[in-house]
Motif scaffolding. Structure first.
Motif, PDB file in Angstrom:
ATOM      1  N   THR A 144      15.248  -8.197  -6.931  1.00 48.29           N
ATOM      2  CA  THR A 144      15.469  -9.213  -7.966  1.00 48.29           C
ATOM      3  C   THR A 144      16.853  -9.829  -7.825  1.00 48.29           C
ATOM      4  O   THR A 144      17.013 -11.055  -7.861  1.00 48.29           O
ATOM      5  CB  THR A 144      15.296  -8.603  -9.373  1.00 48.29           C
ATOM      6  N   VAL A 145      17.852  -8.987  -7.630  1.00 51.50           N
ATOM      7  CA  VAL A 145      19.222  -9.482  -7.443  1.00 51.50           C
ATOM      8  C   VAL A 145      19.291 -10.356  -6.193  1.00 51.50           C
ATOM      9  O   VAL A 145      19.883 -11.441  -6.213  1.00 51.50           O
ATOM     10  CB  VAL A 145      20.226  -8.311  -7.358  1.00 51.50           C
ATOM     11  N   ARG A 146      18.673  -9.914  -5.108  1.00 53.56           N
ATOM     12  CA  ARG A 146      18.691 -10.694  -3.862  1.00 53.56           C
ATOM     13  C   ARG A 146      18.084 -12.074  -4.073  1.00 53.56           C
ATOM     14  O   ARG A 146      18.652 -13.093  -3.657  1.00 53.56           O
ATOM     15  CB  ARG A 146      17.937  -9.957  -2.754  1.00 53.56           C
ATOM     16  N   GLN A 147      16.935 -12.123  -4.751  1.00 56.09           N
ATOM     17  CA  GLN A 147      16.266 -13.407  -4.969  1.00 56.09           C
ATOM     18  C   GLN A 147      17.072 -14.325  -5.884  1.00 56.09           C
ATOM     19  O   GLN A 147      17.150 -15.534  -5.648  1.00 56.09           O
ATOM     20  CB  GLN A 147      14.859 -13.193  -5.534  1.00 56.09           C
ATOM     21  N   LEU A 148      17.652 -13.768  -6.926  1.00 51.95           N
ATOM     22  CA  LEU A 148      18.468 -14.587  -7.822  1.00 51.95           C
ATOM     23  C   LEU A 148      19.692 -15.140  -7.102  1.00 51.95           C
ATOM     24  O   LEU A 148      20.035 -16.319  -7.252  1.00 51.95           O
ATOM     25  CB  LEU A 148      18.890 -13.778  -9.053  1.00 51.95           C
ATOM     26  N   LYS A 149      20.354 -14.303  -6.308  1.00 53.27           N
ATOM     27  CA  LYS A 149      21.517 -14.774  -5.551  1.00 53.27           C
ATOM     28  C   LYS A 149      21.126 -15.850  -4.550  1.00 53.27           C
ATOM     29  O   LYS A 149      21.870 -16.813  -4.338  1.00 53.27           O
ATOM     30  CB  LYS A 149      22.196 -13.607  -4.840  1.00 53.27           C
ATOM     31  N   ALA A 203      14.710   1.060  -8.181  1.00 54.18           N
ATOM     32  CA  ALA A 203      15.821   0.729  -7.289  1.00 54.18           C
ATOM     33  C   ALA A 203      15.459  -0.430  -6.365  1.00 54.18           C
ATOM     34  O   ALA A 203      16.243  -1.369  -6.187  1.00 54.18           O
ATOM     35  CB  ALA A 203      16.229   1.960  -6.476  1.00 54.18           C
ATOM     36  N   GLN A 204      14.269  -0.379  -5.773  1.00 50.15           N
ATOM     37  CA  GLN A 204      13.850  -1.445  -4.862  1.00 50.15           C
ATOM     38  C   GLN A 204      13.647  -2.756  -5.612  1.00 50.15           C
ATOM     39  O   GLN A 204      14.054  -3.824  -5.133  1.00 50.15           O
ATOM     40  CB  GLN A 204      12.567  -1.035  -4.140  1.00 50.15           C
ATOM     41  N   SER A 205      13.039  -2.702  -6.771  1.00 43.73           N
ATOM     42  CA  SER A 205      12.778  -3.921  -7.543  1.00 43.73           C
ATOM     43  C   SER A 205      14.064  -4.556  -8.044  1.00 43.73           C
ATOM     44  O   SER A 205      14.212  -5.777  -8.016  1.00 43.73           O
ATOM     45  CB  SER A 205      11.864  -3.614  -8.726  1.00 43.73           C
ATOM     46  N   PHE A 206      14.998  -3.727  -8.493  1.00 45.98           N
ATOM     47  CA  PHE A 206      16.277  -4.265  -8.959  1.00 45.98           C
ATOM     48  C   PHE A 206      16.996  -4.963  -7.815  1.00 45.98           C
ATOM     49  O   PHE A 206      17.469  -6.098  -7.958  1.00 45.98           O
ATOM     50  CB  PHE A 206      17.155  -3.162  -9.566  1.00 45.98           C
ATOM     51  N   GLY A 244       0.778  -1.227   0.000  1.00 48.84           N
ATOM     52  CA  GLY A 244       0.000   0.000   0.000  1.00 48.84           C
ATOM     53  C   GLY A 244       0.809   1.275   0.000  1.00 48.84           C
ATOM     54  O   GLY A 244       0.249   2.369  -0.119  1.00 48.84           O
ATOM     55  N   VAL A 245       2.128   1.179   0.117  1.00 47.18           N
ATOM     56  CA  VAL A 245       2.986   2.361   0.123  1.00 47.18           C
ATOM     57  C   VAL A 245       3.189   2.846  -1.313  1.00 47.18           C
ATOM     58  O   VAL A 245       3.458   2.058  -2.212  1.00 47.18           O
ATOM     59  CB  VAL A 245       4.350   2.036   0.781  1.00 47.18           C
ATOM     60  N   THR A 246       3.046   4.151  -1.514  1.00 48.33           N
ATOM     61  CA  THR A 246       3.252   4.747  -2.828  1.00 48.33           C
ATOM     62  C   THR A 246       4.699   5.202  -2.940  1.00 48.33           C
ATOM     63  O   THR A 246       5.225   5.850  -2.043  1.00 48.33           O
ATOM     64  CB  THR A 246       2.307   5.945  -3.028  1.00 48.33           C
ATOM     65  N   VAL A 247       5.340   4.832  -4.067  1.00 48.28           N
ATOM     66  CA  VAL A 247       6.737   5.198  -4.299  1.00 48.28           C
ATOM     67  C   VAL A 247       6.879   5.783  -5.703  1.00 48.28           C
ATOM     68  O   VAL A 247       6.064   5.531  -6.578  1.00 48.28           O
ATOM     69  CB  VAL A 247       7.688   3.991  -4.137  1.00 48.28           C
ATOM     70  N   THR A 248       7.949   6.550  -5.898  1.00 47.17           N
ATOM     71  CA  THR A 248       8.221   7.106  -7.219  1.00 47.17           C
ATOM     72  C   THR A 248       8.710   5.993  -8.145  1.00 47.17           C
ATOM     73  O   THR A 248       9.128   4.919  -7.690  1.00 47.17           O
ATOM     74  CB  THR A 248       9.307   8.193  -7.152  1.00 47.17           C
ATOM     75  N   ALA A 249       8.691   6.252  -9.428  1.00 48.04           N
ATOM     76  CA  ALA A 249       9.187   5.278 -10.403  1.00 48.04           C
ATOM     77  C   ALA A 249      10.655   4.963 -10.140  1.00 48.04           C
ATOM     78  O   ALA A 249      11.072   3.808 -10.224  1.00 48.04           O
ATOM     79  CB  ALA A 249       8.996   5.807 -11.817  1.00 48.04           C
ATOM     80  N   SER A 250      11.434   5.975  -9.791  1.00 48.03           N
ATOM     81  CA  SER A 250      12.856   5.764  -9.500  1.00 48.03           C
ATOM     82  C   SER A 250      13.042   4.854  -8.299  1.00 48.03           C
ATOM     83  O   SER A 250      13.852   3.927  -8.324  1.00 48.03           O
ATOM     84  CB  SER A 250      13.554   7.098  -9.244  1.00 48.03           C
ATOM     85  N   ASP A 251      12.297   5.121  -7.232  1.00 45.22           N
ATOM     86  CA  ASP A 251      12.395   4.276  -6.039  1.00 45.22           C
ATOM     87  C   ASP A 251      11.905   2.862  -6.335  1.00 45.22           C
ATOM     88  O   ASP A 251      12.484   1.885  -5.858  1.00 45.22           O
ATOM     89  CB  ASP A 251      11.593   4.873  -4.881  1.00 45.22           C
ATOM     90  N   ALA A 252      10.845   2.754  -7.119  1.00 44.14           N
ATOM     91  CA  ALA A 252      10.325   1.430  -7.477  1.00 44.14           C
ATOM     92  C   ALA A 252      11.371   0.641  -8.253  1.00 44.14           C
ATOM     93  O   ALA A 252      11.579  -0.551  -7.999  1.00 44.14           O
ATOM     94  CB  ALA A 252       9.038   1.561  -8.286  1.00 44.14           C
TER      95      ALA A 252
END
Length: 145
Positions: free
Chosen positions: A23-28, A17-20, A7-15
């Motif tokens: 994704t890296v954490r899950q792949l590792k 950065a967080q998603s990248f 439910g937290v709203t974030v900017t496209a840039s923050d989204a």
């Protein structure tokens, strides 16, 4: 802006950065070695059309190049996000296409390297394929183990 599942709203840039990072954490966590191919240096022109027009008018197509500093400034945010991730391997097409002194190539051997302003042509993909050598060398080492 984007709304996350919590439910937290974030900017496209923050989204991004967080998603990248996630994704890296899950792949590792799965034991994957993460490789990222950065974006080909985008141009401010439709390259094939601009090259054809320059040729037709007798202008120097070398003057159509975008300066490397301009490319680096545009992608500063993305590079900062990438720099925060340790243990990730990056392939940067800018090292193949650009030099600080002469800018970023848009043509080679009288052929356009781009099919528009930001996608490689078939010729451009073949011309630049050596930039992938580190990745393929890594795969060969993995096979040998």
């Amino acid at each position: 802006c984007f709304t996350r599942p919590d439910g937290v709203t974030v900017t496209a840039s923050d989204a991004f950065a967080q998603s990248f990072s996630e994704t890296v954490r899950q792949l590792k966590a799965l034991g994957v070695t993460v490789w990222v191919l950065k974006q080909v240096p985008p141009q401010l022109i439709h390259v094939p059309s601009a090259l054809a027009k320059a040729e037709y008018l007798g202008h120097d197509p070398e003057k159509l190049k975008r300066p490397l500093d301009s490319i680096l400034e545009r992608r500063r945010f993305i590079d900062d996000v990438f720099a925060k991730e340790s243990g990730v391997f990056f392939i940067d097409p800018a090292t193949t296409f650009c030099t600080p002194q002469s800018g970023c190539k848009i043509a080679a051997a009288a052929h356009s390297l781009y099919s528009d302003n930001s996608h490689l042509s078939g010729f451009g993909a073949l011309w630049s394929n050596n930039m992938l050598n580190p990745f393929f060398a890594f795969l060969r080492r993995q096979e040998d183990q």
